[in-house]
Design an enzyme around this catalytic site. Structure first.
Site, PDB file in Angstrom:
ATOM      1  N   ASP A  91       3.012  -4.468   8.014  1.00  0.00           N
ATOM      2  CA  ASP A  91       1.895  -3.417   7.967  1.00  0.00           C
ATOM      3  C   ASP A  91       0.805  -4.441   7.996  1.00  0.00           C
ATOM      4  O   ASP A  91       0.226  -5.217   7.221  1.00  0.00           O
ATOM      5  CB  ASP A  91       1.940  -2.949   6.492  1.00  0.00           C
ATOM      6  CG  ASP A  91       0.206  -2.278   6.249  1.00  0.00           C
ATOM      7  OD1 ASP A  91      -0.583  -2.541   6.913  1.00  0.00           O
ATOM      8  OD2 ASP A  91       0.289  -1.452   5.025  1.00  0.00           O
TER       9      ASP A  91
ATOM     10  N   CYS B 255      -4.845   2.601  -3.406  1.00  0.00           N
ATOM     11  CA  CYS B 255      -3.594   3.234  -3.041  1.00  0.00           C
ATOM     12  C   CYS B 255      -2.407   2.165  -3.242  1.00  0.00           C
ATOM     13  O   CYS B 255      -1.534   1.804  -2.314  1.00  0.00           O
ATOM     14  CB  CYS B 255      -3.779   3.517  -1.381  1.00  0.00           C
ATOM     15  SG  CYS B 255      -4.984   4.793  -1.119  1.00  0.00           S
TER      16      CYS B 255
ATOM     17  N   HIS C 273       0.903  -1.103   0.040  1.00  0.00           N
ATOM     18  CA  HIS C 273      -0.125  -0.018  -0.143  1.00  0.00           C
ATOM     19  C   HIS C 273       1.066   1.380   0.080  1.00  0.00           C
ATOM     20  O   HIS C 273       2.037   1.356   0.300  1.00  0.00           O
ATOM     21  CB  HIS C 273      -0.960  -0.005   1.195  1.00  0.00           C
ATOM     22  CG  HIS C 273      -1.974   1.055   1.475  1.00  0.00           C
ATOM     23  ND1 HIS C 273      -1.703   2.180   1.584  1.00  0.00           N
ATOM     24  CD2 HIS C 273      -3.317   0.987   1.267  1.00  0.00           C
ATOM     25  CE1 HIS C 273      -2.780   2.908   1.846  1.00  0.00           C
ATOM     26  NE2 HIS C 273      -3.747   2.008   1.655  1.00  0.00           N
TER      27      HIS C 273
ATOM     28  N   GLN D 181      -4.677  -4.901   6.947  1.00  0.00           N
ATOM     29  CA  GLN D 181      -5.657  -5.669   6.418  1.00  0.00           C
ATOM     30  C   GLN D 181      -5.569  -7.085   7.101  1.00  0.00           C
ATOM     31  O   GLN D 181      -6.482  -7.892   6.648  1.00  0.00           O
ATOM     32  CB  GLN D 181      -5.428  -5.957   4.885  1.00  0.00           C
ATOM     33  CG  GLN D 181      -5.549  -4.519   4.036  1.00  0.00           C
ATOM     34  CD  GLN D 181      -6.855  -3.934   4.112  1.00  0.00           C
ATOM     35  OE1 GLN D 181      -7.899  -4.630   4.319  1.00  0.00           O
ATOM     36  NE2 GLN D 181      -6.976  -2.718   3.684  1.00  0.00           N
TER      37      GLN D 181
ATOM     38  N   LYS E 249     -10.498  -0.094  10.787  1.00  0.00           N
ATOM     39  CA  LYS E 249     -10.805  -1.544   9.787  1.00  0.00           C
ATOM     40  C   LYS E 249     -11.226  -2.685  10.658  1.00  0.00           C
ATOM     41  O   LYS E 249     -11.847  -3.606  10.410  1.00  0.00           O
ATOM     42  CB  LYS E 249      -9.614  -1.928   9.124  1.00  0.00           C
ATOM     43  CG  LYS E 249      -9.372  -0.709   7.925  1.00  0.00           C
ATOM     44  CD  LYS E 249      -8.321  -1.392   6.942  1.00  0.00           C
ATOM     45  CE  LYS E 249      -7.180  -0.171   6.314  1.00  0.00           C
ATOM     46  NZ  LYS E 249      -7.855   0.650   5.577  1.00  0.00           N
TER      47      LYS E 249
END
Ligand code: ALA
Length: 414
Positions: free
Chosen positions: A208, A372, A131, A211, A234
């Protein structure tokens, strides 16, 4: 608790937004990877805090401030358990994943007593599926300091080439920064293996987890990562708050990131001494109510069980993939063996923005665009994709609505 689709379906009623409309139609929300809807448990916890318990933390010597401080620190402990960290002080509250990655990029670019600052020629390993939040902070360091970015390619299925990853390590490698789950492809990367390979070369790894945290049971200690970051919004929690996990082996080795109140022990114009971690990394009044909301979100998810969340999303993914067989004009990007519940696609020659607009008018919320992740669009030679992403409130009827709308799109453009 063992996953049971029928009882799972009741969770949908916990989300007031599931009764909302979009362009006058009942909302079909398939954009949880952008931001998830909030259960009443989160909304009520924040409302209660603001209306009955609100005060600043770590400052007041009155009851409601002490109680707010206690709730704030309790959340740190709850996050610790949720992600399997060893110590509560390894949990730093930041404004979100982007802030977590920028935090590490900026602190590593400064030196400390035990660690050299990044310098020209140092290398950071990224991947083709990152991302922008895990590309641009490193690009800025490349421009500012002259570090070099090494980018691990992916295959057509959307899986990382680990042989190339392995070949990138050398004595200039200073960090691996990789997404746990791709926001476009849904690929779950083999973080434990990647961490082992990085540590074999004495290189730390930053993950990261934006997600991944909403979809998978997490254990950062078992993964043996050095830094892990994710956002609350999220994860069915509020916006403006997130978590940065710093493994204790780095906790006392990073310089303060931002200066201000709450992160010091003593201040004079000649000398400042700092609070211990995690407080030395949390300058200023934090987003207190959002931390309370994050606590409620984690409690809510823990009651359901992340194994069940995973089972539900896999069932939806399986259902959608079965439907796809009768839609040969839909091209899916990302066919990794290990995936979370999202699908990115193009439909014939129809521009993804047109698809998004038509779905919008049918009440269906999806993301359409470059997500993104412009380098990934370039990798697949498309300007944009449409993405549907599942959350705990979604059901097979949502997927049916989506495919019915795809039929009408095909009709319009034939
Ligand atoms: N990163 C979020 C997404 O993938 C906003 O949509």
């Amino acid at each position: 608790m063992i996953y049971d689709a029928a009882s799972f379906s009741t969770y949908r009623h916990d989300f007031p937004m599931m009764a909302a409309t979009n362009r006058g139609k009942p909302l079909v929300f398939l954009d949880s990877a952008a931001s998830a809807q909030k259960p009443l448990a989160v909304i009520n916890a924040m409302q209660q805090f603001y209306s009955q318990q609100y005060a600043n933390i770590h400052r007041g010597i009155y009851e409601i401030s002490e109680s707010a401080s206690h709730q704030f620190e309790q959340t740190r402990e709850t996050v610790r358990q949720f992600i399997g960290a060893k110590k509560a002080e390894e949990i730093i509250f930041v404004s979100g994943t982007t802030a977590g990655i920028n935090f590490i990029a900026n602190t590593l670019s400064l030196g400390s007593d035990n660690r050299q600052a990044f310098k020209a020629g140092d290398e950071v390993i990224l991947t083709e599926m990152e991302h922008h939040a895990n590309i641009v902070p490193w690009y800025l360091l490349a421009k500012r300091i002259g570090i070099r970015l090494r980018v691990v390619p992916i295959n057509d299925e959307g899986e990382l080439d680990l042989a190339v990853y392995q070949s990138f390590f050398n004595d200039k490698t200073k960090l691996v920064a990789v997404s746990h789950v791709s926001n476009v492809l849904g690929t779950i990367n083999p973080i434990k293996t990647m961490a082992e390979m990085a540590h074999h070369h004495n290189v730390p790894i930053l993950v990261d987890g934006a997600q991944a945290a909403p979809h998978l049971p997490l254990n950062v200690t078992q993964l043996d990562v050095d830094f892990y970051t994710f956002s609350a919004h999220k994860l069915y929690g509020p916006t403006g708050i997130g978590v940065l996990y710093i493994n204790e082996r780095f906790l006392h080795d990073l310089p303060p990131y931002q200066g201000g109140g709450n992160m010091i022990r003593t201040v004079s114009f000649d000398e400042v001494t700092f609070a211990k971690p995690p407080h030395c990394f949390e300058a200023g009044t934090p987003s207190i109510a959002s931390v309370i909301g994050l606590h409620a979100a984690i409690n809510y998810l823990s009651t359901i069980g992340m194994d069940n969340v995973r089972a539900h999303e896999l069932e939806l993914l399986d259902y959608a993939e079965t439907q796809l067989k009768s839609h040969p004009e839909i091209t899916i990007y990302g066919r990794a063996k290990e995936k979370v519940g999202l699908l990115s696609f193009t439909l014939g020659a129809v521009h993804p923005h047109d698809i998004g607009t038509i779905l919008d008018h049918a009440g269906i919320a999806v993301r359409a665009g470059h997500h993104c992740a412009m380098p990934l669009m370039e990798r697949f030679k498309v300007p944009a994709m449409v993405r549907i992403a599942f959350g705990i409130y979604n059901n097979t009827a949502d997927i049916d609505h989506f495919f019915q709308a795809c039929e009408s799109i095909k009709g319009m453009f034939q």
